[in-house]
Structure formats: structure tokens, C-alpha cells
Design a protein around this motif. Structure first.
Motif, PDB file in Angstrom:
ATOM      1  N   THR A 102      -5.372  -5.815  -8.376  1.00 38.93           N
ATOM      2  CA  THR A 102      -4.884  -4.743  -9.246  1.00 38.93           C
ATOM      3  C   THR A 102      -5.226  -3.377  -8.669  1.00 38.93           C
ATOM      4  O   THR A 102      -4.396  -2.476  -8.650  1.00 38.93           O
ATOM      5  CB  THR A 102      -5.479  -4.889 -10.665  1.00 38.93           C
ATOM      6  N   ARG A 103      -6.452  -3.235  -8.167  1.00 39.84           N
ATOM      7  CA  ARG A 103      -6.856  -1.961  -7.558  1.00 39.84           C
ATOM      8  C   ARG A 103      -5.985  -1.662  -6.342  1.00 39.84           C
ATOM      9  O   ARG A 103      -5.508  -0.552  -6.149  1.00 39.84           O
ATOM     10  CB  ARG A 103      -8.319  -1.971  -7.145  1.00 39.84           C
ATOM     11  N   GLY A 104      -5.729  -2.683  -5.518  1.00 41.34           N
ATOM     12  CA  GLY A 104      -4.892  -2.489  -4.339  1.00 41.34           C
ATOM     13  C   GLY A 104      -3.494  -2.019  -4.713  1.00 41.34           C
ATOM     14  O   GLY A 104      -2.951  -1.092  -4.101  1.00 41.34           O
ATOM     15  N   ALA A 105      -2.906  -2.649  -5.724  1.00 43.62           N
ATOM     16  CA  ALA A 105      -1.565  -2.251  -6.163  1.00 43.62           C
ATOM     17  C   ALA A 105      -1.569  -0.833  -6.713  1.00 43.62           C
ATOM     18  O   ALA A 105      -0.648  -0.054  -6.453  1.00 43.62           O
ATOM     19  CB  ALA A 105      -1.046  -3.236  -7.211  1.00 43.62           C
ATOM     20  N   THR A 106      -2.616  -0.482  -7.434  1.00 46.84           N
ATOM     21  CA  THR A 106      -2.723   0.862  -8.008  1.00 46.84           C
ATOM     22  C   THR A 106      -2.865   1.917  -6.908  1.00 46.84           C
ATOM     23  O   THR A 106      -2.207   2.965  -6.945  1.00 46.84           O
ATOM     24  CB  THR A 106      -3.927   0.931  -8.973  1.00 46.84           C
ATOM     25  N   VAL A 107      -3.699   1.623  -5.920  1.00 44.34           N
ATOM     26  CA  VAL A 107      -3.918   2.576  -4.820  1.00 44.34           C
ATOM     27  C   VAL A 107      -2.650   2.704  -3.975  1.00 44.34           C
ATOM     28  O   VAL A 107      -2.262   3.813  -3.582  1.00 44.34           O
ATOM     29  CB  VAL A 107      -5.143   2.163  -3.973  1.00 44.34           C
ATOM     30  N   GLU A 108      -1.966   1.581  -3.713  1.00 43.50           N
ATOM     31  CA  GLU A 108      -0.712   1.649  -2.944  1.00 43.50           C
ATOM     32  C   GLU A 108       0.338   2.457  -3.693  1.00 43.50           C
ATOM     33  O   GLU A 108       1.079   3.239  -3.083  1.00 43.50           O
ATOM     34  CB  GLU A 108      -0.194   0.250  -2.630  1.00 43.50           C
ATOM     35  N   ALA A 109       0.418   2.294  -5.009  1.00 44.65           N
ATOM     36  CA  ALA A 109       1.378   3.068  -5.804  1.00 44.65           C
ATOM     37  C   ALA A 109       1.048   4.556  -5.749  1.00 44.65           C
ATOM     38  O   ALA A 109       1.950   5.404  -5.647  1.00 44.65           O
ATOM     39  CB  ALA A 109       1.396   2.564  -7.247  1.00 44.65           C
ATOM     40  N   ALA A 110      -0.241   4.896  -5.798  1.00 44.23           N
ATOM     41  CA  ALA A 110      -0.651   6.305  -5.707  1.00 44.23           C
ATOM     42  C   ALA A 110      -0.312   6.868  -4.329  1.00 44.23           C
ATOM     43  O   ALA A 110       0.169   8.008  -4.204  1.00 44.23           O
ATOM     44  CB  ALA A 110      -2.142   6.437  -5.986  1.00 44.23           C
ATOM     45  N   ALA A 111      -0.537   6.084  -3.277  1.00 46.11           N
ATOM     46  CA  ALA A 111      -0.214   6.528  -1.916  1.00 46.11           C
ATOM     47  C   ALA A 111       1.290   6.732  -1.774  1.00 46.11           C
ATOM     48  O   ALA A 111       1.745   7.738  -1.210  1.00 46.11           O
ATOM     49  CB  ALA A 111      -0.715   5.514  -0.896  1.00 46.11           C
ATOM     50  N   ARG A 112       2.067   5.803  -2.299  1.00 46.59           N
ATOM     51  CA  ARG A 112       3.533   5.908  -2.252  1.00 46.59           C
ATOM     52  C   ARG A 112       3.997   7.179  -2.959  1.00 46.59           C
ATOM     53  O   ARG A 112       4.807   7.933  -2.428  1.00 46.59           O
ATOM     54  CB  ARG A 112       4.159   4.669  -2.889  1.00 46.59           C
ATOM     55  N   ALA A 113       3.468   7.426  -4.160  1.00 50.47           N
ATOM     56  CA  ALA A 113       3.843   8.624  -4.918  1.00 50.47           C
ATOM     57  C   ALA A 113       3.464   9.893  -4.151  1.00 50.47           C
ATOM     58  O   ALA A 113       4.231  10.861  -4.117  1.00 50.47           O
ATOM     59  CB  ALA A 113       3.178   8.604  -6.297  1.00 50.47           C
ATOM     60  N   HIS A 114       2.302   9.875  -3.521  1.00 55.14           N
ATOM     61  CA  HIS A 114       1.838  11.027  -2.733  1.00 55.14           C
ATOM     62  C   HIS A 114       2.801  11.307  -1.575  1.00 55.14           C
ATOM     63  O   HIS A 114       3.170  12.462  -1.323  1.00 55.14           O
ATOM     64  CB  HIS A 114       0.431  10.734  -2.216  1.00 55.14           C
ATOM     65  N   LEU A 115       3.213  10.251  -0.882  1.00 53.97           N
ATOM     66  CA  LEU A 115       4.111  10.422   0.263  1.00 53.97           C
ATOM     67  C   LEU A 115       5.523  10.812  -0.184  1.00 53.97           C
ATOM     68  O   LEU A 115       6.172  11.632   0.472  1.00 53.97           O
ATOM     69  CB  LEU A 115       4.136   9.148   1.104  1.00 53.97           C
ATOM     70  N   LEU A 116       5.982  10.252  -1.296  1.00 49.81           N
ATOM     71  CA  LEU A 116       7.288  10.657  -1.831  1.00 49.81           C
ATOM     72  C   LEU A 116       7.277  12.143  -2.198  1.00 49.81           C
ATOM     73  O   LEU A 116       8.231  12.871  -1.908  1.00 49.81           O
ATOM     74  CB  LEU A 116       7.665   9.809  -3.048  1.00 49.81           C
ATOM     75  N   ALA A 117       6.183  12.597  -2.812  1.00 48.12           N
ATOM     76  CA  ALA A 117       6.059  14.013  -3.182  1.00 48.12           C
ATOM     77  C   ALA A 117       6.022  14.907  -1.946  1.00 48.12           C
ATOM     78  O   ALA A 117       6.430  16.070  -2.001  1.00 48.12           O
ATOM     79  CB  ALA A 117       4.800  14.227  -4.025  1.00 48.12           C
ATOM     80  N   ALA A 118       5.555  14.362  -0.814  1.00 55.27           N
ATOM     81  CA  ALA A 118       5.508  15.121   0.441  1.00 55.27           C
ATOM     82  C   ALA A 118       6.851  15.097   1.172  1.00 55.27           C
ATOM     83  O   ALA A 118       6.972  15.672   2.243  1.00 55.27           O
ATOM     84  CB  ALA A 118       4.409  14.562   1.338  1.00 55.27           C
ATOM     85  N   GLY A 119       7.839  14.395   0.607  1.00 55.70           N
ATOM     86  CA  GLY A 119       9.176  14.417   1.187  1.00 55.70           C
ATOM     87  C   GLY A 119       9.599  13.170   1.941  1.00 55.70           C
ATOM     88  O   GLY A 119      10.716  13.108   2.458  1.00 55.70           O
ATOM     89  N   LEU A 120       8.730  12.162   2.036  1.00 55.34           N
ATOM     90  CA  LEU A 120       9.127  10.923   2.689  1.00 55.34           C
ATOM     91  C   LEU A 120      10.037  10.132   1.752  1.00 55.34           C
ATOM     92  O   LEU A 120      10.018  10.346   0.543  1.00 55.34           O
ATOM     93  CB  LEU A 120       7.903  10.083   3.076  1.00 55.34           C
ATOM     94  N   ALA A 121      10.814   9.223   2.311  1.00 55.31           N
ATOM     95  CA  ALA A 121      11.733   8.396   1.527  1.00 55.31           C
ATOM     96  C   ALA A 121      11.337   6.927   1.668  1.00 55.31           C
ATOM     97  O   ALA A 121      10.908   6.492   2.736  1.00 55.31           O
ATOM     98  CB  ALA A 121      13.171   8.593   2.014  1.00 55.31           C
ATOM     99  N   ASP A 122      11.510   6.188   0.583  1.00 55.04           N
ATOM    100  CA  ASP A 122      11.207   4.751   0.550  1.00 55.04           C
ATOM    101  C   ASP A 122      12.166   3.947   1.403  1.00 55.04           C
ATOM    102  O   ASP A 122      13.369   4.167   1.373  1.00 55.04           O
ATOM    103  CB  ASP A 122      11.392   4.222  -0.883  1.00 55.04           C
ATOM    104  N   ILE A 123      11.625   2.985   2.116  1.00 56.46           N
ATOM    105  CA  ILE A 123      12.432   1.987   2.810  1.00 56.46           C
ATOM    106  C   ILE A 123      12.033   0.598   2.290  1.00 56.46           C
ATOM    107  O   ILE A 123      12.872  -0.179   1.873  1.00 56.46           O
ATOM    108  CB  ILE A 123      12.236   2.038   4.347  1.00 56.46           C
TER     109      ILE A 123
END
Length: 122
Positions: free
Chosen positions: A7-28
Motif C-alpha cells: 500500500t505504501r509503495g502504491a501511494t508513493v508511486e502515485a505521488a511521484a506520478r502526480a509530481h511528474l505530471l505536474a512538472a509537464g511529463l505525460a503518462d505512457i
């Protein structure tokens, strides 16, 4: 309440994803699993394909998250990235890089390390 590791891993990965999306990266892709290993996040930064490893540490007493990515782990990530590119040939000609997002503490503080290592470092 104690949070289990998955659960912690999924939460941290989601936070990292949101951080990178906010920085302008796009999901693949997220959690792309291959025999050698898993790619936590695959994103696009302009025309560059970015393979992102997310590492959580409760504290940095034994080194941060990036320090935990040893030669063996880097090789596994590179092999997984090669398989990703083989299975997604539309991305195969794009420039690629390997980033790390370190998460430390509670609540996790994120640190994005661009171009943390290179495929030819392995």
C-alpha cells in the motif's frame, strides 16, 4: 495505523506520478512488468521517453533511494526498458533516459533525479 509495504509503495508511486505530471511529463505506462523486472513509471518528457524508478526510504540513514539502485538493479531496469521498447516499436527511435524519484520520511518528501543513470553505465 500501520500501512503495509504494498500500500505504501502504491501511494508513493502515485505521488511521484502526480509530481511528474505536474512538472509537464505525460503518462505512457505504470508498473510495466517484464521478466527481468518492473518499470514503475514510463513517461514522456517532450520527445524523450523516461523510465522512472520510484524508491521509498523511511529515512536516509543508509543512503537515499538512488543509492539503493545498485549495478544489478540498473541492469534489470535497462533490460526491462529494452523489452518495453521491443514491445512498443513506436517509441524505439525516441531518445530515452532513466530517472529516479526518491521518497523519504512520513509523509514522504519527493526528490526527482533526472538522468540518474545511463544504460551504458551497466
Amino acid at each position: 495505523m500501520k500501512i503495509d509495504r504494498r500500500t505504501r509503495g502504491a501511494t508513493v508511486e502515485a505521488a511521484a506520478r502526480a509530481h511528474l505530471l505536474a512538472a509537464g511529463l505525460a503518462d505512457i505506462a505504470t508498473n510495466a512488468r517484464y521478466r527481468p523486472g518492473e518499470l514503475d513509471l514510463v513517461m514522456r518528457d517532450g520527445d524523450t521517453l523516461v523510465f522512472v524508478e520510484v524508491r521509498y526510504r523511511r529515512d536516509a540513514s543508509f543512503g537515499g533511494g538512488a543509492a539503493s539502485i545498485d549495478l544489478r538493479k540498473r541492469r534489470k531496469l535497462v533490460m526491462a526498458a529494452q523489452l518495453f521498447l521491443a514491445m512498443h516499436p513506436t517509441w524505439a527511435q525516441q531518445p530515452c533516459r532513466f530517472d529516479v524519484v526518491e521518497a523519504e520520511g512520513e509523509p514522504p518528501r519527493l526528490r526527482w533525479l533526472r538522468d540518474a543513470f545511463r544504460a551504458d553505465d551497466t
